[in-house]
Design a protein around this motif. Structure first.
Motif, PDB file in Angstrom:
ATOM      1  N   SER A  45     -86.175 -30.986 -94.137  1.00  0.00           N
ATOM      2  CA  SER A  45     -86.123 -30.097 -92.974  1.00  0.00           C
ATOM      3  C   SER A  45     -86.066 -30.886 -91.677  1.00  0.00           C
ATOM      4  O   SER A  45     -85.297 -30.558 -90.770  1.00  0.00           O
ATOM      5  N   LEU A  46     -86.871 -31.925 -91.575  1.00  0.00           N
ATOM      6  CA  LEU A  46     -86.867 -32.751 -90.369  1.00  0.00           C
ATOM      7  C   LEU A  46     -85.527 -33.441 -90.160  1.00  0.00           C
ATOM      8  O   LEU A  46     -85.077 -33.615 -89.023  1.00  0.00           O
ATOM      9  N   ALA A  47     -84.879 -33.820 -91.248  1.00  0.00           N
ATOM     10  CA  ALA A  47     -83.588 -34.498 -91.143  1.00  0.00           C
ATOM     11  C   ALA A  47     -82.525 -33.596 -90.530  1.00  0.00           C
ATOM     12  O   ALA A  47     -81.551 -34.080 -89.947  1.00  0.00           O
ATOM     13  N   SER A  48     -82.696 -32.303 -90.635  1.00  0.00           N
ATOM     14  CA  SER A  48     -81.687 -31.382 -90.113  1.00  0.00           C
ATOM     15  C   SER A  48     -82.026 -30.840 -88.719  1.00  0.00           C
ATOM     16  O   SER A  48     -81.255 -30.077 -88.151  1.00  0.00           O
ATOM     17  N   VAL A  49     -83.146 -31.264 -88.163  1.00  0.00           N
ATOM     18  CA  VAL A  49     -83.551 -30.782 -86.836  1.00  0.00           C
ATOM     19  C   VAL A  49     -82.661 -31.393 -85.759  1.00  0.00           C
ATOM     20  O   VAL A  49     -82.353 -32.576 -85.782  1.00  0.00           O
ATOM     21  N   ARG A  50     -82.240 -30.574 -84.829  1.00  0.00           N
ATOM     22  CA  ARG A  50     -81.465 -31.047 -83.685  1.00  0.00           C
ATOM     23  C   ARG A  50     -82.280 -30.780 -82.423  1.00  0.00           C
ATOM     24  O   ARG A  50     -82.812 -29.705 -82.232  1.00  0.00           O
ATOM     25  N   TRP A  51     -82.351 -31.781 -81.573  1.00  0.00           N
ATOM     26  CA  TRP A  51     -83.063 -31.650 -80.318  1.00  0.00           C
ATOM     27  C   TRP A  51     -82.014 -31.770 -79.220  1.00  0.00           C
ATOM     28  O   TRP A  51     -81.600 -32.875 -78.856  1.00  0.00           O
ATOM     29  N   PRO A  52     -81.549 -30.648 -78.698  1.00  0.00           N
ATOM     30  CA  PRO A  52     -80.471 -30.696 -77.715  1.00  0.00           C
ATOM     31  C   PRO A  52     -80.778 -31.631 -76.555  1.00  0.00           C
ATOM     32  O   PRO A  52     -81.898 -31.694 -76.062  1.00  0.00           O
ATOM     33  N   LEU A  53     -79.758 -32.367 -76.185  1.00  0.00           N
ATOM     34  CA  LEU A  53     -79.758 -33.273 -75.040  1.00  0.00           C
ATOM     35  C   LEU A  53     -80.602 -34.521 -75.237  1.00  0.00           C
ATOM     36  O   LEU A  53     -80.824 -35.273 -74.281  1.00  0.00           O
ATOM     37  N   ARG A  54     -81.058 -34.758 -76.432  1.00  0.00           N
ATOM     38  CA  ARG A  54     -81.794 -35.990 -76.751  1.00  0.00           C
ATOM     39  C   ARG A  54     -81.076 -36.693 -77.889  1.00  0.00           C
ATOM     40  O   ARG A  54     -81.210 -36.348 -79.049  1.00  0.00           O
ATOM     41  N   PHE A  55     -80.261 -37.645 -77.530  1.00  0.00           N
ATOM     42  CA  PHE A  55     -79.373 -38.360 -78.450  1.00  0.00           C
ATOM     43  C   PHE A  55     -78.672 -37.370 -79.380  1.00  0.00           C
ATOM     44  O   PHE A  55     -78.672 -37.500 -80.593  1.00  0.00           O
TER      45      PHE A  55
ATOM     46  N   ARG B 137     -64.365 -40.540 -82.960  1.00  0.00           N
ATOM     47  CA  ARG B 137     -65.320 -41.205 -82.071  1.00  0.00           C
ATOM     48  C   ARG B 137     -66.498 -40.294 -81.713  1.00  0.00           C
ATOM     49  O   ARG B 137     -66.343 -39.085 -81.541  1.00  0.00           O
ATOM     50  N   PRO B 138     -67.665 -40.905 -81.582  1.00  0.00           N
ATOM     51  CA  PRO B 138     -68.846 -40.123 -81.214  1.00  0.00           C
ATOM     52  C   PRO B 138     -68.943 -39.895 -79.710  1.00  0.00           C
ATOM     53  O   PRO B 138     -68.444 -40.679 -78.905  1.00  0.00           O
ATOM     54  N   ILE B 139     -69.600 -38.798 -79.373  1.00  0.00           N
ATOM     55  CA  ILE B 139     -69.953 -38.483 -77.993  1.00  0.00           C
ATOM     56  C   ILE B 139     -71.459 -38.243 -78.000  1.00  0.00           C
ATOM     57  O   ILE B 139     -71.935 -37.276 -78.584  1.00  0.00           O
ATOM     58  N   VAL B 140     -72.189 -39.138 -77.403  1.00  0.00           N
ATOM     59  CA  VAL B 140     -73.643 -39.036 -77.342  1.00  0.00           C
ATOM     60  C   VAL B 140     -74.036 -38.421 -76.013  1.00  0.00           C
ATOM     61  O   VAL B 140     -73.576 -38.861 -74.958  1.00  0.00           O
ATOM     62  N   ILE B 141     -74.892 -37.407 -76.080  1.00  0.00           N
ATOM     63  CA  ILE B 141     -75.437 -36.800 -74.864  1.00  0.00           C
ATOM     64  C   ILE B 141     -76.938 -37.028 -74.878  1.00  0.00           C
ATOM     65  O   ILE B 141     -77.609 -36.711 -75.862  1.00  0.00           O
ATOM     66  N   ASP B 142     -77.441 -37.596 -73.798  1.00  0.00           N
ATOM     67  CA  ASP B 142     -78.878 -37.839 -73.706  1.00  0.00           C
ATOM     68  C   ASP B 142     -79.329 -37.624 -72.266  1.00  0.00           C
ATOM     69  O   ASP B 142     -78.711 -38.140 -71.343  1.00  0.00           O
TER      70      ASP B 142
END
Length: 171
Positions: A20-30, A38-43
């Motif tokens: 469950s923790l592996a699938s958690v997304r924390w918006p705007l934090r990496f 190509r990746p787009i990282v937002i932090d």
């Protein structure tokens, strides 16, 4: 008393919790999106400690993805210590687009660009005041991975542009 059967149940619950923790997304934090390969990282990194952590994460994540550096979109608040933030993250940049957060505290992008020039005079810098235009410009330039950072307000606006364009999560 601890029985073998109870141990398996506890172990199973532990694995479910980790999954469950592996699938958690924390918006705007990496938060990582993708544009093709190509990746787009937002932090929302907005202080020296957060900039240090972002630089560590970008380095680790980008070992094979960003051997030539990152195309960065940066917008900060004027009341933040940008002089202490930039030395952490700017060494990872191949080029930077500086924008202005749409907020009364938003720093003028030309002022931030000047601070960047002091640290990296050879760095390719562009000033694009509007966040949406800065993100779109970053997406149009070569194939470098993109890192968008500077504050949560700007990162949220950049995220809206990315999702409006239909870009999805990296994984």
């Amino acid at each position: 008393m601890y029985e073998l059967g109870e141990g398996r149940i506890a172990e199973n619950k532990w694995h479910k919790a980790l999954d469950s923790l592996a699938s958690v997304r924390w918006p705007l934090r990496f938060e990582v999106f993708r544009d093709g390969h190509r990746p787009i990282v937002i932090d929302g990194a907005h202080n020296p400690d957060a900039a240090l952590q972002l630089s560590k994460s970008l380095t680790k994540f980008g070992r094979s993805l960003a051997p030539c550096g990152w195309n960065m979109v940066v917008g900060v608040f004027a009341d933040k210590d940008v002089r202490q933030m930039l030395p952490h993250v700017l060494p990872l940049a191949a080029q930077v687009i500086v924008c202005k957060p749409d907020h009364p505290r938003g720093a003028e992008p030309h002022v931030i660009a000047e601070e960047m020039r002091k640290l990296r005079p050879e760095l390719r810098l562009t000033v694009e005041p509007e966040i949406d235009a800065a993100v779109r410009k970053a997406l149009q330039t070569d194939s470098l991975p993109i890192a968008i950072w500077g504050n949560l307000h700007m990162a949220e606006a950049a995220r809206k542009t990315i999702t409006t364009l239909g870009l999805d999560y990296w994984m």
